[in-house]
Design an enzyme around this catalytic site. Structure first.
Site, PDB file in Angstrom:
ATOM      1  N   ASP A  36       0.806  -1.217   0.000  1.00 57.07           N
ATOM      2  CA  ASP A  36       0.000   0.000   0.000  1.00 57.07           C
ATOM      3  C   ASP A  36       0.845   1.277   0.000  1.00 57.07           C
ATOM      4  O   ASP A  36       1.973   1.287   0.505  1.00 57.07           O
ATOM      5  CB  ASP A  36      -0.892   0.048   1.246  1.00 57.07           C
ATOM      6  N   ASP A  37       0.238   2.343  -0.534  1.00 53.88           N
ATOM      7  CA  ASP A  37       0.666   3.745  -0.351  1.00 53.88           C
ATOM      8  C   ASP A  37       1.648   4.284  -1.383  1.00 53.88           C
ATOM      9  O   ASP A  37       1.948   5.480  -1.353  1.00 53.88           O
ATOM     10  CB  ASP A  37       1.261   3.989   1.041  1.00 53.88           C
ATOM     11  N   HIS A 181       3.846  -1.847   3.269  1.00 53.92           N
ATOM     12  CA  HIS A 181       3.763  -0.523   2.680  1.00 53.92           C
ATOM     13  C   HIS A 181       5.074  -0.138   2.002  1.00 53.92           C
ATOM     14  O   HIS A 181       6.148  -0.564   2.424  1.00 53.92           O
ATOM     15  CB  HIS A 181       3.439   0.517   3.756  1.00 53.92           C
TER      16      HIS A 181
END
Length: 221
Positions: A36-37, A181
């Site tokens: 993610d991100d 992440h």
């Protein structure tokens, strides 16, 4: 009211596959890394190097405005056989947004992915796993399955790369979806943990697959 807490859902939650996916019901030792991100120029390239060196693929839930900033990283993600999912356009706290704002976040990220990468996404993950009925409805109305995770690499009980790896290895089950992440915060320890995580899970008989491959392998729960 939110349907799930703002935390990694590491115990079964009462959703069927038509609502939210957090793992796959599978006896085969398959596991998916989800990221993610990003994309992020400091962390994403190194993570991609590690995946390529180990000949495995992951699923990257990208933030739309990050993809606009670093389109070549997004293109590299796809080129090297990884998947891309929707992680909103600006990474907001969606529980504070109204229905139209939620839809705007999802649609703008979808439009950015399609413009930059030429693909349509199948999966949506809300920032920090925050969900309510409006968020689920918006994702499904735009053709995306909501995907959370069964265990997270980053956790307050794991302060070193070694502790991160041990926590995953000790708690993973077949069909697991791992969250990690590659953006927003300092992800140095997370990236450092990945090579050993891959080795340990492979030594324990696990095979790394994309989210699509995992979902196709058996019944989702």
């Amino acid at each position: 009211m939110p349907i799930i807490p703002n935390a990694a859902p590491e115990k079964p939650i009462n959703f069927s596959s038509e609502h939210v996916i957090y793992r796959v019901n599978n006896t085969e030792k398959l596991v998916a890394i989800t990221v993610d991100d990003g994309p992020n120029p400091k962390f994403t390239p190194r993570l991609l190097d590690i995946l390529r060196e180990n000949k495995i693929h992951a699923t990257f839930f990208v933030v739309g405005n990050q993809l606009e900033k670093y389109p070549e990283l997004g293109k590299r993600i796809l080129k090297e056989g990884n998947e891309v999912g929707n992680h909103t356009y600006t990474h907001p706290k969606l529980l504070k947004n109204n229905s139209s704002e939620i839809i705007d976040e999802i649609v703008k990220c979808n439009d950015t992915i399609e413009k930059v990468l030429g693909i349509k996404t199948k999966y949506f993950r809300p920032p920090k796993g925050q969900l309510n009925h409006d968020i689920i409805k918006a994702a499904h109305e735009h053709g995306e399955k909501v995907v959370l995770w069964s265990i997270a690499l980053e956790h307050h009980d794991a302060n070193t790369p070694e502790e991160m790896v041990n926590r995953i290895v000790n708690n993973i089950t077949p069909g697991g979806i791992i969250l990690m992440h590659d953006g927003r915060l300092d992800r140095t320890k997370s990236i450092q943990a990945v090579p050993e995580l891959i080795k340990e899970l492979q030594d324990n008989g696990y095979k790394f697959v994309t989210l699509s491959e995992l979902l196709e392998s058996n019944k989702t729960i």
